[in-house]
Design an enzyme around this catalytic site. Structure first.
Site, PDB file in Angstrom:
ATOM      1  N   CYS A 157      19.876  -7.887  19.700  1.00 14.56           N
ATOM      2  CA  CYS A 157      19.345  -6.998  20.739  1.00 14.56           C
ATOM      3  C   CYS A 157      17.938  -6.589  20.333  1.00 14.56           C
ATOM      4  CB  CYS A 157      20.207  -5.752  20.850  1.00 14.56           C
ATOM      5  SG  CYS A 157      21.932  -6.106  21.172  1.00 14.56           S
ATOM      6  N   ARG A 171      15.084 -11.222  23.011  1.00 11.84           N
ATOM      7  CA  ARG A 171      16.170 -10.962  22.039  1.00 11.84           C
ATOM      8  C   ARG A 171      17.491 -10.685  22.741  1.00 11.84           C
ATOM      9  NH1 ARG A 171      14.484  -9.660  16.866  1.00 11.84           N
ATOM     10  NH2 ARG A 171      16.430  -8.555  16.512  1.00 11.84           N
ATOM     11  N   ASN A 181      21.169  -2.455  17.122  1.00 11.11           N
ATOM     12  CA  ASN A 181      21.222  -3.917  17.085  1.00 11.11           C
ATOM     13  C   ASN A 181      22.103  -4.272  15.900  1.00 11.11           C
ATOM     14  OD1 ASN A 181      20.799  -6.673  17.212  1.00 11.11           O
ATOM     15  ND2 ASN A 181      18.956  -6.580  15.949  1.00 11.11           N
ATOM     16  N   GLY A 182      23.163  -5.043  16.139  1.00  6.73           N
ATOM     17  CA  GLY A 182      24.049  -5.451  15.048  1.00  6.73           C
ATOM     18  C   GLY A 182      25.503  -5.249  15.457  1.00  6.73           C
ATOM     19  N   GLU A 210      25.606 -35.384  16.612  1.00  4.95           N
ATOM     20  CA  GLU A 210      24.680 -34.281  16.909  1.00  4.95           C
ATOM     21  C   GLU A 210      23.265 -34.632  16.467  1.00  4.95           C
ATOM     22  OE1 GLU A 210      24.707 -31.961  18.769  1.00  4.95           O
ATOM     23  OE2 GLU A 210      23.108 -30.624  18.132  1.00  4.95           O
ATOM     24  N   LYS A 228      20.069 -34.577  18.958  1.00  3.45           N
ATOM     25  CA  LYS A 228      18.883 -33.763  18.657  1.00  3.45           C
ATOM     26  C   LYS A 228      17.624 -34.624  18.679  1.00  3.45           C
ATOM     27  CE  LYS A 228      19.699 -30.176  19.144  1.00  3.45           C
ATOM     28  NZ  LYS A 228      20.974 -30.331  19.729  1.00  3.45           N
ATOM     29  N   HIS A 242      32.509 -53.744  13.898  1.00  3.16           N
ATOM     30  CA  HIS A 242      33.127 -54.207  15.162  1.00  3.16           C
ATOM     31  C   HIS A 242      32.082 -54.400  16.260  1.00  3.16           C
ATOM     32  CE1 HIS A 242      37.028 -53.547  13.388  1.00  3.16           C
ATOM     33  NE2 HIS A 242      36.651 -52.346  13.014  1.00  3.16           N
TER      34      HIS A 242
HETATM   35  C1  AGP Z   1      22.072 -29.521  23.307  1.00  2.00           C
HETATM   36  O1  AGP Z   1      20.927 -29.484  22.469  1.00  2.00           O
HETATM   37  C2  AGP Z   1      21.723 -29.568  24.763  1.00  2.00           C
HETATM   38  N1  AGP Z   1      20.893 -28.479  25.118  1.00  2.00           N
HETATM   39  C3  AGP Z   1      22.950 -29.736  25.648  1.00  2.00           C
HETATM   40  O2  AGP Z   1      23.629 -30.901  25.222  1.00  2.00           O
HETATM   41  C4  AGP Z   1      23.970 -28.559  25.646  1.00  2.00           C
HETATM   42  O3  AGP Z   1      24.630 -28.517  24.414  1.00  2.00           O
HETATM   43  C5  AGP Z   1      24.993 -28.820  26.759  1.00  2.00           C
HETATM   44  O4  AGP Z   1      24.311 -28.812  28.001  1.00  2.00           O
HETATM   45  C6  AGP Z   1      26.128 -27.800  26.792  1.00  2.00           C
HETATM   46  O5  AGP Z   1      25.609 -26.517  27.053  1.00  2.00           O
HETATM   47  P1  AGP Z   1      26.602 -25.250  26.859  1.00  2.00           P
HETATM   48  O6  AGP Z   1      26.950 -25.195  25.411  1.00  2.00           O
HETATM   49  O7  AGP Z   1      25.797 -24.069  27.313  1.00  2.00           O
HETATM   50  O8  AGP Z   1      27.802 -25.492  27.706  1.00  2.00           O
END
Ligand code: AGP
Length: 612
Positions: free
Chosen positions: A2, A27, A100-101, A483, A487, A506
């Site tokens: 916050c 925030r 905040n916390g 992931e 990214k 495969h």
């Molecule tokens: C992740 O870096 C993306 N921004 C996107 O894949 C995101 O994780 C996905 O749209 C799901 O969003 P949510 O967690 O708000 O449901």
């Protein structure tokens, strides 16, 4: 997370507070409020929703006075309603608090105040009651001493600003794990969560240290330690412009949020057990007996949240012994999934507004399955429709590329897995307490990784122009391979994809040729030797390998990979993903920056996908 601010010594404190809140809105923005000392009473205006609603209300409900405090909220306890908006007052209206916390022991403290009229569901309100009670004590302490005594009762993380109608020009502030700065200029005293709120007044502030308390008056502030002895806060000067201030000096929100992961994970873990090894879920509306009968789990999510669910699957099957299917939310309801009233759905969504995930959860609920939401936004659509909610307390995630939400989602999944194990009598209180205690080591370990990114920057510099990158992993490393690929592709626009390392032979290994780049997520666990074999297979065909390992696997990896980046050994193998993802978040960030991409708002993407 916050935003809080206090001003004393200005002709119309409320105008300055509102201006400061606008600079703190990043925030948290689900409710806001202001309190000012007007003649000898406290005037309060607070509203749920965006700051504009508060500003509009102040246009009619005018607050005068030279001293006041304000708050913009990112809800962690209690839905974002007018009543739950800060400031919070004691029943007599003489003491006001913004916070905040998380006050971890607020339930116990509220119970002690048995019979007191509480106006909100928040943890914060209990502080106003306790300070008022101290002020009424026979020895009639001043506000500073009253607050100091109350702090000794609080457990958890807090940055507090406290006002009393009896000391109209004084603001008492305190800090424990949540940031708080103070400043004084000609005849004015200031305090705020961070410099963004004060940068228009001064470039010289002082950051309170944990355990410190301060009295802010017009033109001055005094700092004390928790015993009430004079102390020294940490003075600093900033040369930021406002935009930089909102990013806390980071060039992008993505980097800022990567660096916020220690506190985000710490806050997500806070108060998750009742002190006796029993896990506590927020807003639980599922009969524990119903949970004990669960014989199947579906995890529904999209994007990064889906990858967190993959890590959650491993933990739930390990601890709770329940079969788990992780499903792409947008596919789930167009199949004929087998759902019964003994099926549990876990819907993971940072925003709580992703239509694919909401619709999939609704589809399962319509067939009788209870739904637990893991979300970062209190009061979001998904959390309001779920039967139970486990909040990640990561604070607002502004960058489109999700980072701190991901690591806190994994931590939430670990907690939920333990909770389900308890419901099915497969985990004892002592084991739960032991695992939670070990997970408490994560914030410090995360900080070590994100604060030493030299090797990661070098790797980004070396590979920033590679047009295709293959990510591979096994077991707890596989969600991180997925992931890492997401990214990289979403912020740098470079092609990347992930495969289970065991799948290489495969088909995918046909892609490997001299100059290929493979990122191998290879933590020191029971599948490590197989990862080493996969690394050898691609190296033998000319690929360069960037290995992400743990400290225990460094030596073995250095014998086979071109670049080795390691993270500390995790306090539990199932928590390894929280650490191994960090180098890949930073790698994607630096590659994107080096390629001049729009890191916080990548092309074609949106932070929340509310359309199918
Ligand atoms: C992740 O870096 C993306 N921004 C996107 O894949 C995101 O994780 C996905 O749209 C799901 O969003 P949510 O967690 O708000 O449901």
């Amino acid at each position: 997370m916050c935003g809080i601010i206090g001003v004393t010594g200005r002709a119309s404190a409320v105008d300055d507070i509102l201006s400061g809140l606008r600079r703190l809105e990043y925030r948290g923005y689900d409710s806001s409020g202001v309190v000012a000392v007007t003649s000898d009473r406290l005037g309060v205006v607070k509203r749920s929703g965006k700051l504009d609603r508060l500003s509009e209300a102040l246009g009619t409900d005018v607050l005068t006075g030279s001293t006041g405090i304000g708050h913009t909220r990112w809800a962690t306890h209690g839905a974002p309603t007018d009543d739950n908006a800060h400031p919070h007052l004691d029943p007599t209206g003489r003491v006001a608090v913004v916070h905040n916390g998380i006050i971890e022991n607020y339930r116990l403290l509220r119970a002690e105040l048995d019979g007191a009229a509480f106006a909100s569901e928040t943890d914060t309100e209990v502080v106003a009651h306790l300070v008022a009670r101290e002020l009424d004590a026979v020895d009639g302490p001043d506000l500073l001493e009253a607050v100091r005594r109350v702090l000794g009762r609080l457990e958890g993380a807090y940055a507090l600003c406290v006002l009393s109608a009896d000391e109209p020009d004084t603001i008492v502030v305190a800090r424990q794990q949540a940031p708080l700065i103070v400043a004084a200029i000609d005849g004015v005293g200031l305090c705020a969560s961070d410099v963004a709120a004060l940068i228009e007044y001064t470039d010289t502030c002082a950051a309170l240290l944990d355990g410190q308390i301060a009295r802010v008056r017009p033109g001055s502030y005094e700092v004390f330690d928790r015993n009430g002895d004079p102390a020294q806060a940490e003075e600093f000067t900033v040369d930021w412009d406002l935009s930089a201030a909102e990013k806390q000096g980071y060039e992008h929100f993505m980097l800022k949020e990567i660096h916020e992961q220690p506190i985000a994970v710490a806050e997500t873990l806070l108060g998750r057990d009742d002190g006796a090894g029993r896990i506590v879920l927020d807003e639980l509306r599922i009969d524990p007996a119903e949970l004990a009968r669960i014989d199947k789990v579906f995890i529904l999510a999209a994007g990064t949240s889906l990858h967190a669910g993959m890590a959650g699957k491993i933990a739930i099957e390990h601890w709770a012994g329940i079969p788990v299917e992780v499903e792409v939310a947008s596919e789930f309801r167009y199949r004929d999934p087998i759902v019964t009233d003994r099926t549990l759905v876990i819907a993971i969504s940072q925003s709580g507004e992703t239509i694919d995930t909401i619709a999939a959860a609704d589809h399962a609920r319509a067939q009788g399955a209870p739904v637990v939401a893991i979300s970062n936004v209190v009061g979001s659509t998904l959390t309001r429709s779920a039967d139970a909610v486990l909040y990640t307390r990561a604070g607002p995630e502004i960058a489109v590329a999700s980072t701190k939400a991901f690591t806190t989602q994994i931590v939430a999944c670990l907690v939920l897995a333990l909770y389900l194990a308890q419901r099915k009598d497969r985990a004892f209180a002592s084991e739960v307490s032991d695992v939670l205690a070990r997970l408490d080591e994560l914030p410090g370990l995360i900080r070590r990784v994100v604060e030493d990114d030299t090797a990661i920057r070098a790797a980004a510099e070396r590979f920033k122009d590679v047009g295709y990158t293959m990510f591979i992993g096994r077991h707890a490393g596989l969600p991180i391979a997925y992931e890492g690929a997401l990214k990289l592709k979403e912020v740098s626009y470079l092609h990347a994809e992930a495969f289970p390392a065991g799948e290489m032979k495969h088909g995918p290994i046909a892609l490997i040729e001299p100059g290929s780049l493979v990122v191998a997520v290879a933590h020191d666990g029971h599948v490590f030797s197989k990862m080493v074999s996969n690394i050898q297979e691609v190296r033998a065909r000319g690929a360069s390998v960037l290995a992400i390992g743990t400290e225990s696997s460094r030596a073995a990896l250095e014998a086979h990979a071109d670049v080795v980046i390691t993270v500390p050994d995790a306090p539990h193998e199932l928590a390894t993903p929280v650490l191994t993802v960090l180098p890949l978040q930073l790698y994607a960030y630096y590659v994107a920056v080096l390629r001049g991409a729009d890191v916080d708002q990548p092309r074609n993407l949106a932070k929340t996908v509310t359309v199918e």
